[in-house]
Design a protein around this motif. Sequence first.
Motif: not given
Length: 118
Positions: A1-13, A47-51, A80-90
Amino acid sequence: MIRGIRGAITVKENNEREIVSAAEKLIREMIRANNIEAGYVASVFFSATEDLTAAFPAKALRNIDGWTYVPVMCMAEIPVPSSLKMCVRVMIHLNTDTAQEEIEHIYMEGTKKLRPDL
């Protein structure tokens, strides 16, 4: 079975050191919390936000011993408008017998509001 494990963190600069450091902090916590061994990982998507343009967050994976041959890919997050900025997702795709509800998804720093249910 393959499962997905999600994660995210914000970046300061938007600089390489900050992006790679935050991504490494996140991925190490995902590995620790879920007892992940590299040999059972099918792939890792970042993935990373456009900033965030100064570095590929996936570079962080290469700082971890034993993860040299794990396939990894970076992509841009949808602006997406008003979405979280400076964000890395895994997303780690893992071969495991662990039940879906036993997977520990990791949300750090400013991303905790993305999944308050977890």
